[in-house]
Design an enzyme around this catalytic site. Sequence first.
Site, PDB file in Angstrom:
ATOM      1  N   ASP A  15       0.812  -1.222   0.000  1.00  0.00           N
ATOM      2  CA  ASP A  15       0.000   0.000   0.000  1.00  0.00           C
ATOM      3  C   ASP A  15       0.847   1.274   0.000  1.00  0.00           C
ATOM      4  OD1 ASP A  15      -2.064  -1.869   0.364  1.00  0.00           O
ATOM      5  OD2 ASP A  15      -2.009  -1.617   2.537  1.00  0.00           O
ATOM      6  N   GLU A 187     -10.752   0.142  -3.967  1.00  0.00           N
ATOM      7  CA  GLU A 187     -10.069   0.628  -2.770  1.00  0.00           C
ATOM      8  C   GLU A 187      -8.826   1.417  -3.144  1.00  0.00           C
ATOM      9  OE1 GLU A 187      -9.420  -2.982  -0.636  1.00  0.00           O
ATOM     10  OE2 GLU A 187      -8.246  -3.882  -2.238  1.00  0.00           O
TER      11      GLU A 187
END
Length: 519
Positions: A15, A187
């Site tokens: 991420d 997301e």
Amino acid sequence: MTVVHNPILPGCHPDPTICRVGDEFYLVTSTFEYLPGLPVLRSRDLVNWEPIGHVIDRPGMLDMVGMRSSSGLYAPTLRFHEGTFYLVCTLVDQNDGGRGGNFVVTATDPAGPWSDPIWLDVDGIDPSIFFDDDGRAWMHGTRLAREPQWHDQTEVWLRELDLQEMELIGEEHILWRGAVLGAVWTEGPHLYKVDGAYVLLAAEGGTEFHHAISVARADAVTGPYVGNKANPVLTHRHLGRGADIIGVGHADLVEAADGSWWSVMLAMRPYGGYHYNLGRETFLVPVVWEDGWPVFAPGEGRVPLEVDVPFAIDWAPGATQGDSTGIVPPDDPRWTALRAVPTEIAVSSGDGWTLPLRAESLAEPLVPAFLGIRQQHVDVDVVVALDADLQDGEEAGLVVRQSERDHVRLSIVGGSHTDRRVSAIHRNGDGEHLLGEMPLACDATDSVVLALRIRGQAYELCAGRTPQELDVVAVADGAALDSVATGGFLGLWLGVHGTSNGAPTSTELHIRSFEYVPR
């Protein structure tokens, strides 16, 4: 021009989020249940990364005790605005214990100190923040769609953020529900303004094999957003599970000082079958803009193993990027503990640590006596010299950790001087089984050397009196430990642990040295 190798951050660095301030880039990744959390790295060339601190780095900032593995700190976003760094993130408690939520922290120096978390009254995960050129700030994130058309459909929401009160104000806007019909888990959203248009970048498909990157665009920050006809603009799912890089997604964009554009993103490198023990790593690809849309890895359409970075500072092919090798001293920023910062559970001593044993074991989602670093290489040797006068029922030693439910321990087991032994134990789910065992021909106060010789999926567990006199105790199968086999979101950690297995104890484990050497 310098050719550099992907990934730019090997090992579990998922991420990634990035921003540039002047000539310097700053990058942060997720850390889940490990603390200190959210490492901050700095670079002048997108290739050589220097760890400068952590966002969550002191006791009391967050309460994570009891959160099971793959809970914790998810998907940060880092941005800079008018002299202040802003980081927004989600704390996820999979036990649904009511401690999760989205928060923002700030700092004037990215090395810290960072403020205590300010909690935001929003649900969902993966918050991001966008500063428009009119001075307004906008929060956005993702959640399960309120009126889904299919199971696990998610939506990206947007609301204005009052920077003075640090609270959301005004109307909520739904920006995006995925580019592909039936796509799940939209997301990691990020907003940018490029040539007067608002560009929304998002991942979808879930952070595994089907991960993909999609993009949409609007004339106003609140929308309506129109997807790119080329969506998904980058994915490796069509390459099959035999590809050298899989699971590409969760990207962030940054413009370099020379006007070139780049993207960091997560992906995995499978080996020894469909397994990726190193977890989700950070990769770099060039980006160009055509007709107002970003084109990732132009001319290739996939994440390359080698990237030309014209402004890269000297980097030797084959060298390790973003980490050092050899003896890992206590002040090395790679050290982490579970749900506590290392200084809460251990004291540095010369080249090593003094680690008091705890009643908690590695099988519990609490704060065990554990210190570890990421496995960042497929082939690596880890050699640890340690000593402890263990009592009956106590154990201490090396560990290959995926979670409390899945790990391998090479432990010295306490007992009489004639009964001391070292045992290799694989915990798998709720059960444990013995991989191998051998007696220790040494006094209780003598140092013992434990070692891991990792070659692909073979994790050879060794013990002896010196690094030159090691016997193989057992060989563990790494393919049983990665997240494909066990679930979860993490790569493997290599570390040291000690436990009294529930009994009161005053025993201390002395870690004389910890050596990590890629092969």
